[in-house]
Design an enzyme around this catalytic site. Structure first.
Site, short mmCIF file in Angstrom:
data_model
loop_
_atom_site.label_atom_id
_atom_site.label_comp_id
_atom_site.label_asym_id
_atom_site.label_seq_id
_atom_site.Cartn_x
_atom_site.Cartn_y
_atom_site.Cartn_z
N ASP A 1 0.88 -1.16 0.00
CA ASP A 1 0.00 0.00 0.00
C ASP A 1 0.93 1.22 0.00
OD1 ASP A 1 -2.39 1.59 0.43
OD2 ASP A 1 -1.64 1.84 2.48
N ASP B 1 -0.15 5.10 0.81
CA ASP B 1 -0.42 6.09 1.86
C ASP B 1 -0.40 5.41 3.23
OD1 ASP B 1 -0.90 8.25 0.07
OD2 ASP B 1 -2.91 7.51 -0.30
#
Ligand code: BG6
Ligand code: MG
Length: 212
Positions: free
Chosen positions: A8, A10
């Site tokens: 991922d 953020d």
């Protein structure tokens, strides 16, 4: 056995939460909707339009048309992009940069798996685009996390069976997505609290302890 690792963006590699917060706050203020850090935390891993719907739970004005909602999301994104434009390679820690490099050197295939449509722009700003073999982001999916689509696409881009992929996530929705996609999961940051991931990381380089 793990052959590919899907990250991922953020909250795992960079910390853009504060920019999302500032941009949504400005948009929420403009239509008189209450918004705080706690609501912002619920937006982790959630797509832009789904995030807007969460924010509008507090909206008490006249119903908004779909067109107006798109306009509000676009306004937020413009503010957000302005804030992203201030990012530089210094916004990536040495721990993150060196961990990605070491995993590559150990032979793992690496992909991004982010709900963000701004993912490539962010990677460019912080000079991390070359760290990945593939990018799966908000532009190649129609369902956002906890749906596993973004990770299954990443696995497909890398030519890996989902069973041999490890997902690294800071959002509970992302851990749920990894599990429903039949992948291994490692939680970092906020996602550690949900206690659903196979592994829990204090820092990204903890991956190097078991991705040998
Ligand atoms: C995710 C963030 O990475 O991307 C969410 O955790 C955000 O908070 C989502 O809503 C979509 O981002 P963007 O950049 O496409 O608006
Ligand atoms: Mg995240």
């Amino acid at each position: 056995m793990i052959e590919s690792i899907i990250f991922d963006l953020d909250g795992v590699l960079v910390f853009t939460d504060k920019f999302h917060y500032q941009a949504w706050k400005q948009m929420a203020d403009s239509i008189g909707v209450y918004f705080d850090e706690e609501i912002n935390n619920r937006l982790r891993g959630v797509s832009r339009m789904d995030s807007l719907e969460i924010i509008l739970e507090r909206y008490e004005g006249e119903p908004l048309s779909d067109e107006r909602k798109l306009e509000l999301a676009a306004e937020k994104n413009e503010i957000y992009r302005g804030l992203l434009s201030t990012m530089t390679p210094d916004d990536v820690s040495t721990n993150v940069r060196e961990t990605l490099k070491a995993l590559h050197e150990r032979g793992y295939k690496l992909s991004l798996g982010s709900s963000s449509k701004n993912a490539r722009y962010i990677l460019e700003r912080v000079d991390l685009l070359d760290a990945f073999d593939a990018i799966s982001d908000g532009n190649n999916i129609s369902r956002s996390k906890p749906d596993p689509e973004v990770f299954l696409k990443a696995a497909g881009f890398l030519g890996s069976d989902p069973r041999y992929c490890l997902v690294v996530e800071d959002a509970e929705a992302g851990i749920d997505a990894a599990i429903s996609g039949g992948m291994h999961s490692a939680a970092i940051g906020d996602a550690v609290n949900c206690k659903k991931a196979e592994k829990e990381l204090q820092k990204l380089s903890d991956l190097l302890d078991f991705c040998l």
